[in-house]
Scaffold this active site. Structure first.
Site, mmCIF file in Angstrom:
data_model
loop_
_atom_site.group_PDB
_atom_site.id
_atom_site.type_symbol
_atom_site.label_atom_id
_atom_site.label_comp_id
_atom_site.label_asym_id
_atom_site.label_seq_id
_atom_site.Cartn_x
_atom_site.Cartn_y
_atom_site.Cartn_z
ATOM 1 C CD1 TRP A 154 -15.092 10.590 -11.433
ATOM 2 C CD2 TRP A 154 -15.482 12.800 -11.297
ATOM 3 N NE1 TRP A 154 -14.685 11.165 -12.621
ATOM 4 C CE2 TRP A 154 -14.922 12.525 -12.557
ATOM 5 C CE3 TRP A 154 -15.826 14.105 -10.987
ATOM 6 C CZ2 TRP A 154 -14.683 13.519 -13.505
ATOM 7 C CZ3 TRP A 154 -15.590 15.088 -11.934
ATOM 8 C CH2 TRP A 154 -15.016 14.797 -13.174
ATOM 9 C CE1 TYR A 195 -12.257 5.712 -12.179
ATOM 10 C CE2 TYR A 195 -14.633 5.590 -12.331
ATOM 11 C CZ TYR A 195 -13.446 6.181 -12.690
ATOM 12 O OH TYR A 195 -13.446 7.239 -13.553
HETATM 13 N N1 LIG Z 1 -22.925 3.647 -19.975
HETATM 14 C C1 LIG Z 1 -21.992 4.475 -19.506
HETATM 15 N N2 LIG Z 1 -21.499 4.304 -18.282
HETATM 16 C C2 LIG Z 1 -20.554 5.149 -17.795
HETATM 17 C C3 LIG Z 1 -20.080 6.217 -18.585
HETATM 18 C C4 LIG Z 1 -20.614 6.379 -19.899
HETATM 19 O O1 LIG Z 1 -20.228 7.298 -20.655
HETATM 20 N N3 LIG Z 1 -21.570 5.491 -20.314
HETATM 21 N N4 LIG Z 1 -19.121 7.062 -18.079
HETATM 22 C C5 LIG Z 1 -18.222 6.511 -17.100
HETATM 23 C C6 LIG Z 1 -17.384 7.547 -16.502
HETATM 24 S S1 LIG Z 1 -16.463 8.514 -17.588
HETATM 25 C C7 LIG Z 1 -17.253 7.705 -15.171
HETATM 26 S S2 LIG Z 1 -16.078 8.796 -14.573
HETATM 27 C C8 LIG Z 1 -18.056 6.897 -14.215
HETATM 28 C C9 LIG Z 1 -18.476 7.685 -12.972
HETATM 29 O O2 LIG Z 1 -18.769 6.788 -11.961
HETATM 30 P P1 LIG Z 1 -18.721 7.217 -10.418
HETATM 31 O O3 LIG Z 1 -17.600 8.156 -10.169
HETATM 32 O O4 LIG Z 1 -18.780 5.976 -9.610
HETATM 33 O O5 LIG Z 1 -20.098 8.005 -10.315
HETATM 34 P P2 LIG Z 1 -20.638 9.000 -9.205
HETATM 35 O O6 LIG Z 1 -22.119 9.032 -9.369
HETATM 36 O O7 LIG Z 1 -19.927 10.296 -9.284
HETATM 37 O O8 LIG Z 1 -20.315 8.232 -7.868
HETATM 38 C C10 LIG Z 1 -19.587 8.779 -6.834
HETATM 39 C C11 LIG Z 1 -20.158 8.232 -5.538
HETATM 40 O O9 LIG Z 1 -19.324 8.679 -4.467
HETATM 41 C C12 LIG Z 1 -20.151 9.184 -3.419
HETATM 42 N N5 LIG Z 1 -19.369 10.181 -2.668
HETATM 43 C C13 LIG Z 1 -19.120 11.465 -2.996
HETATM 44 N N6 LIG Z 1 -18.388 12.055 -2.038
HETATM 45 C C14 LIG Z 1 -18.170 11.117 -1.085
HETATM 46 C C15 LIG Z 1 -17.467 11.123 0.165
HETATM 47 O O10 LIG Z 1 -16.893 12.102 0.581
HETATM 48 N N7 LIG Z 1 -17.417 9.951 0.860
HETATM 49 C C16 LIG Z 1 -18.028 8.824 0.411
HETATM 50 N N8 LIG Z 1 -17.909 7.720 1.155
HETATM 51 N N9 LIG Z 1 -18.720 8.797 -0.749
HETATM 52 C C17 LIG Z 1 -18.783 9.927 -1.481
HETATM 53 C C18 LIG Z 1 -21.335 9.769 -4.119
HETATM 54 O O11 LIG Z 1 -22.432 9.917 -3.239
HETATM 55 C C19 LIG Z 1 -21.565 8.740 -5.239
HETATM 56 O O12 LIG Z 1 -22.395 7.698 -4.806
HETATM 57 O O13 LIG Z 1 -19.206 6.374 -14.880
HETATM 58 C C20 LIG Z 1 -18.876 5.631 -16.036
HETATM 59 N N10 LIG Z 1 -20.049 4.949 -16.544
HETATM 60 N N1 LIG Z 2 -22.707 17.721 -16.874
HETATM 61 C C1 LIG Z 2 -21.781 16.765 -16.740
HETATM 62 N N2 LIG Z 2 -20.567 16.942 -17.307
HETATM 63 C C2 LIG Z 2 -19.633 15.965 -17.202
HETATM 64 C C3 LIG Z 2 -19.873 14.775 -16.470
HETATM 65 C C4 LIG Z 2 -21.167 14.616 -15.885
HETATM 66 O O1 LIG Z 2 -21.463 13.587 -15.247
HETATM 67 N N3 LIG Z 2 -22.080 15.628 -16.027
HETATM 68 N N4 LIG Z 2 -18.901 13.802 -16.366
HETATM 69 C C5 LIG Z 2 -17.516 14.201 -16.593
HETATM 70 C C6 LIG Z 2 -16.682 13.008 -16.854
HETATM 71 S S1 LIG Z 2 -16.348 11.971 -15.571
HETATM 72 C C7 LIG Z 2 -16.122 12.731 -18.041
HETATM 73 S S2 LIG Z 2 -15.068 11.417 -18.202
HETATM 74 C C8 LIG Z 2 -16.412 13.560 -19.202
HETATM 75 C C9 LIG Z 2 -16.722 12.665 -20.391
HETATM 76 O O2 LIG Z 2 -16.636 13.385 -21.562
HETATM 77 P P1 LIG Z 2 -17.118 12.676 -22.890
HETATM 78 O O3 LIG Z 2 -16.840 11.236 -22.843
HETATM 79 O O4 LIG Z 2 -16.542 13.421 -24.017
HETATM 80 O O5 LIG Z 2 -18.698 12.967 -22.756
HETATM 81 P P2 LIG Z 2 -19.966 12.230 -23.365
HETATM 82 O O6 LIG Z 2 -21.129 13.099 -23.009
HETATM 83 O O7 LIG Z 2 -20.002 10.820 -22.935
HETATM 84 O O8 LIG Z 2 -19.719 12.258 -24.914
HETATM 85 C C10 LIG Z 2 -19.547 13.481 -25.643
HETATM 86 C C11 LIG Z 2 -20.345 13.416 -26.915
HETATM 87 O O9 LIG Z 2 -19.821 12.403 -27.770
HETATM 88 C C12 LIG Z 2 -20.857 12.026 -28.670
HETATM 89 N N5 LIG Z 2 -20.591 10.665 -29.145
HETATM 90 C C13 LIG Z 2 -20.944 9.506 -28.566
HETATM 91 N N6 LIG Z 2 -20.486 8.466 -29.302
HETATM 92 C C14 LIG Z 2 -19.834 8.994 -30.368
HETATM 93 C C15 LIG Z 2 -19.139 8.429 -31.482
HETATM 94 O O10 LIG Z 2 -19.007 7.222 -31.634
HETATM 95 N N7 LIG Z 2 -18.587 9.316 -32.361
HETATM 96 C C16 LIG Z 2 -18.690 10.654 -32.231
HETATM 97 N N8 LIG Z 2 -18.093 11.432 -33.135
HETATM 98 N N9 LIG Z 2 -19.347 11.207 -31.189
HETATM 99 C C17 LIG Z 2 -19.895 10.386 -30.269
HETATM 100 C C18 LIG Z 2 -22.139 12.110 -27.872
HETATM 101 O O11 LIG Z 2 -23.182 12.635 -28.663
HETATM 102 C C19 LIG Z 2 -21.787 12.995 -26.696
HETATM 103 O O12 LIG Z 2 -22.615 14.127 -26.529
HETATM 104 O O13 LIG Z 2 -17.538 14.390 -18.971
HETATM 105 C C20 LIG Z 2 -17.389 15.151 -17.776
HETATM 106 N N10 LIG Z 2 -18.417 16.157 -17.788
HETATM 107 MO MO LIG Z 3 -15.318 10.111 -16.343
#
Ligand SMILES: Nc1nc2c(c(=O)[nH]1)N[C@H]1C(S)=C(S)[C@@H](COP(=O)(O)OP(=O)(O)OC[C@H]3O[C@@H](n4cnc5c(=O)[nH]c(N)nc54)[C@H](O)[C@@H]3O)O[C@H]1N2
Ligand SMILES: Nc1nc2c(c(=O)[nH]1)N[C@H]1C(S)=C(S)[C@@H](COP(=O)(O)OP(=O)(O)OC[C@H]3O[C@@H](n4cnc5c(=O)[nH]c(N)nc54)[C@H](O)[C@@H]3O)O[C@H]1N2
Ligand SMILES: [Mo]
Length: 750
Positions: free
Chosen positions: A111, A109
């Site tokens: 991005w 898993y």
């Molecule tokens: N506590 C908490 N944890 C969370 C979340 C949260 O809200 N709270 N959010 C979750 C969510 S929504 C997401 S999507 C995940 C994100 O989790 P990830 O998608 O695992 O996070 P990234 O840091 O984007 O990791 C991507 C990795 O791929 C590598 N990469 C990029 N391009 C390439 C390539 O071309 N080749 C190779 N081999 N590697 C590459 C990058 O260097 C990086 O190390 O985290 C989750 N974790």
């Molecule tokens: N800059 C930046 N943008 C991103 C990403 C990133 O890594 N960097 N990641 C992308 C990815 S993979 C994803 S999946 C999306 C995720 O998108 P989201 O999951 O929507 O993003 P978050 O920032 O985790 O949460 C949005 C807001 O929800 C509020 N929140 C947290 N818990 C609660 C709750 O229980 N109730 C309510 N009402 N509000 C709450 C927090 O204050 C937070 O600012 O973001 C994307 N956008």
């Molecule tokens: Mo995500």
């Protein structure tokens, strides 16, 4: 000096890579982008960062004695590509022979890149599938709970994976927009697959100019950008379902709900009504009942319900609401509430998800293909729910429930990861680290020495998108891009595709993996699909060579008004002719299917189920702060955390922790202090920022600081996933519960 310019693309935006004498010096934003992300400024430093992996590397004690115990605490020996590939090929061969596909975990898993062909997660799965299969992962961390719940309720997960009622429809018709989780612009910097235009702020401005009233419901007032002039309702984390139930009670008791719509387009309202009224369990879910749970005054809740019933209302929820224990419930309840308002399928009305989560959610876009490249089919057809990673490693052979089925965890002997960073994204990382010691071998491809790379046995250096040709673009965005190789591979890094091709050749399945095409031929093939698809819609796109030289194309814009996308408009007009793909063909406010699953943690209608950890839990006596882990404003997850933009935002050299002034004062903390956050699962350091925008009892921290656990067990950089809980949202969806976390905070001095 020679200066050359190349079209490029990242998840955080399109740009021109400016290269002087072969070296990347600048990333200039795409000229058509109205609000480029500052993340571009981190890219040159990251390209040449000392954290780059330069050569294939093998963990010393694994190489010497196949040790499994020192992952994360060992050093590495650089070897030749030939030696490294032989080790990988031998290990894959051994495990496949001894255990078959179910011994190899290749879910991987993450991005990866915006470039669709070199998308590493797709390539690693394609490679392992073409060799006989592997254990894959189902769902994602972004909207994992919604993905498996929504089909039971509305017959599709398209409102998270695809389209929602678009901004054009909202601007033209909505009068009240209720935003659970808010509309934080920080999240609008990113689009999966790459943003040509960052339009979120423009749409918010247009919506506000159209006179739409905004209500933002979030524990953090920063989720309401000033330009909205929004009413902010500070809700306790994870209690939105209770708030919505209180609104539902007001609607029912004042007879403001749309009985006709509930009758014609939904089933099961009677059961929900009995629950809301208290007839079912003796507890009326009044606004006052909700107030005691969510910390919002009863009058505020009732007033909001009355306003929503009196005008065209769009209710949008961020994805964060479902990334919590029982995260299915707020989504189901929002749909129920929208059904009671009777506006589903009307322009600018009903429910939506994600307007505040990512750029281009709700972007009007013609129904065109986007560049795609698939992993193919997994012949082993085995997958675990994405966030059950540690459970799987810890408990081979154990049984678990998932979406109505009983499954068994496989016994993994080899982990292969490319394009993701589980030691960023997974919860309870100390527990993952222990489970990670079980398999014989871990192989990781990355471009940087991430925490996951540092816990691998065989580390292979991958090129970044700047170092290879690709095609990118998001199905939500109106541009598609050529990604032109701008610089030579750094160190000895190779494209993931080339690494896998060589491994496939050694194992005798090269043709199954490549289908006889090289990179160029694959890019041509991907473009052919886009171009042929566009032709069927009457649009002529340039041929491959012209497209690649020119760098980008823009899709013809949809016609405002006529082409506005409105979720479930056809179903609204003729529910019998356009039934939903649910068993009843209608919106299911009570699901017989879910009733038959008989899950205590996901009852057959939406309900308030207290999460394992929240401010009302017993555990809050010991760990009294609810930690919300938001998406970072200055990077994408863990990507570019060592870059200048993210580093400039650190406080006391660590990730920032936002605290309400009252909570800070109670701990004698001031801005800039270093603190230790802890609970029973772990501890990390952070730098304090006192923030009046947070409600009392809430601590806010971004995800993605690079994990750095010292010998004493204390994480130094501020990675909140040493604290988060690793349990499924419920047995139904088994999504991550990352946002249900209690902690205590104390001042720390080294
Ligand atoms: N506590 C908490 N944890 C969370 C979340 C949260 O809200 N709270 N959010 C979750 C969510 S929504 C997401 S999507 C995940 C994100 O989790 P990830 O998608 O695992 O996070 P990234 O840091 O984007 O990791 C991507 C990795 O791929 C590598 N990469 C990029 N391009 C390439 C390539 O071309 N080749 C190779 N081999 N590697 C590459 C990058 O260097 C990086 O190390 O985290 C989750 N974790
Ligand atoms: N800059 C930046 N943008 C991103 C990403 C990133 O890594 N960097 N990641 C992308 C990815 S993979 C994803 S999946 C999306 C995720 O998108 P989201 O999951 O929507 O993003 P978050 O920032 O985790 O949460 C949005 C807001 O929800 C509020 N929140 C947290 N818990 C609660 C709750 O229980 N109730 C309510 N009402 N509000 C709450 C927090 O204050 C937070 O600012 O973001 C994307 N956008
Ligand atoms: Mo995500």
């Amino acid at each position: 000096m020679t200066i050359r310019r190349f079209q490029q693309l990242a998840h955080w935006g399109a740009f021109t890579a400016v290269v002087e004498d072969g070296r990347l010096v600048r990333c200039e934003p795409f000229a058509r982008d109205p609000a480029p992300s500052k993340m571009l400024d981190s890219m040159p430093a990251m390209a040449y960062s000392p954290t780059r992996i330069l050569k294939p590397a093998i963990r010393r004690s694994w190489l010497a004695a196949r040790d499994r115990t020192l992952r994360g605490a060992d050093d590495y020996i650089e070897v030749s590509w030939d030696e490294a590939l032989k080790l990988v090929a031998d290990e894959l061969g051994r495990v496949r022979a001894e255990r078959g596909a179910s011994g190899i975990f290749g879910g991987s898993y993450g991005w990866s890149s915006a470039g669709r062909f070199h998308h590493a997660r797709t390539q690693v799965r394609r490679f392992l599938f073409s060799a006989g299969g592997c254990v894959d992962q189902a769902g994602n961390y972004s909207w994992g709970a919604a993905q498996f719940l929504l089909p039971h309720v509305i017959g599709t997960h398209a409102p998270v994976s695809g389209r929602v009622t678009d901004w054009a429809s909202v601007v033209a018709h909505t009068r009240l927009m209720i935003c659970f989780g808010g509309l934080a612009l920080k999240n609008g910097q990113v689009t999966s697959g790459g943003a040509g235009a960052h339009t979120m702020e423009q749409w918010l401005a247009r919506a506000r100019a159209a006179g739409i009233e905004f209500v933002v419901i979030s524990p953090n007032r920063n989720d309401a950008p000033a330009l909205l002039d929004a009413q902010w309702i500070g809700v306790r984390p994870n209690t939105d379902t209770a708030l919505m139930l209180g609104m539902a009670h007001t609607l029912i008791s004042e007879n403001r709900h749309d009985r006709a719509f509930l009758q014609s387009h939904c089933i099961g309202f009677a059961a929900l009504e009995n629950y809301v009224s208290g007839a079912a369990d003796g507890v009326p879910k009044t606004a006052a009942w909700a107030a005691a749970i969510c910390g919002v005054e009863a009058e505020t809740i009732s007033t909001l319900a009355r306003r929503a019933a009196s005008m065209r209302t769009m209710m949008t929820l961020t994805w964060s609401l479902q990334r919590a224990h029982h995260g299915e419930q707020p989504y189901w309840m929002a749909i129920a509430l929208a059904a009671m308002l009777g506006q589903i399928g009307l322009p600018g009305g009903g429910f939506a998800f994600g307007h505040g989560s990512m750029n281009a959610v709700g972007e009007p876009r013609a129904d065109f293909p986007s560049p795609e490249f698939g992993a193919g089919l997994n012949p082993a057809s085995q997958a675990i729910p994405v966030a059950r990673l540690t459970d799987m490693l810890e408990q081979p052979g154990a049984q678990y429930q998932f979406n109505g089925g009983r499954h068994t965890y496989p016994d993994i002997d080899l982990i292969y990861w490319a394009g993701g960073n589980p030691f960023h994204h997974h919860q309870d990382l100390n527990r993952l680290a222990r489970a990670w010691a079980k398999p014989a071998t871990v192989v990781v491809h990355d471009s940087w020495w991430t925490a996951t790379a540092k816990r691998a046995d065989i580390v292979l250096p991958a090129t970044t998108p700047l170092e290879r040709d690709d095609i990118g673009g998001s199905s939500r965005d109106n541009f598609m891009f050529a990604m032109q190789r701008a610089i030579a591979p750094v160190g000895q890094s190779r494209d993931d595709f080339d690494i896998f091709r060589e491994l496939a050749a050694r194992a005798g399945h090269e043709h199954a993996y490549t289908e006889g095409r090289n990179t160029r031929e694959w890019l041509q093939e991907i473009w052919k699909h886009v171009r042929d698809g566009a032709a069927t819609k009457g649009a002529t796109l340039p041929a491959f060579d012209a497209f690649f030289a020119q760098g980008w194309v823009e899709l013809p814009p949809p016609a405002p008004g006529r082409d506005d996308y409105v979720l479930f408009d056809a179903f609204r007009i003729a529910p019998d002719a356009h039934p939903l793909h649910t068993p009843s063909g209608k919106i299911e406010l009570f699901s017989d299917t879910i009733a038959a699953f008989d899950y205590a943690d996901c009852p057959p209608h939406p309900a308030w189920l207290p999460p394992a950890e929240w401010l009302g839990a017993e555990a809050a006596r010991k760990h009294p702060l609810h930690l919300i882990t938001i998406q970072p404003p200055d990077r994408l997850h863990s990507q570019m955390d060592p870059g200048p933009l993210a580093q400039a935002n650190k406080v006391a050299g660590r990730e920032r922790l936002g605290l309400n002034p009252v909570d800070a004062a109670a701990r004698q903390l001031v801005d800039g202090d270093t603190v230790r956050l802890y609970n029973n699962r772990g501890a990390c350091l952070a730098g304090v920022v006192i923030d009046t925008a947070l409600i009392e009892g809430v601590a806010a921290m971004a995800t993605g600081a690079w994990l750095d656990i010292a010998a004493d067990g204390l994480e130094r950089n501020g990675n909140p996933n040493v604290l988060s809980v690793d349990i499924g949202t419920s047995q139904l969806a088994q999504g991550p519960s990352a946002l249900s976390v209690l902690v205590q905070v104390e001042k720390w001095s080294a």
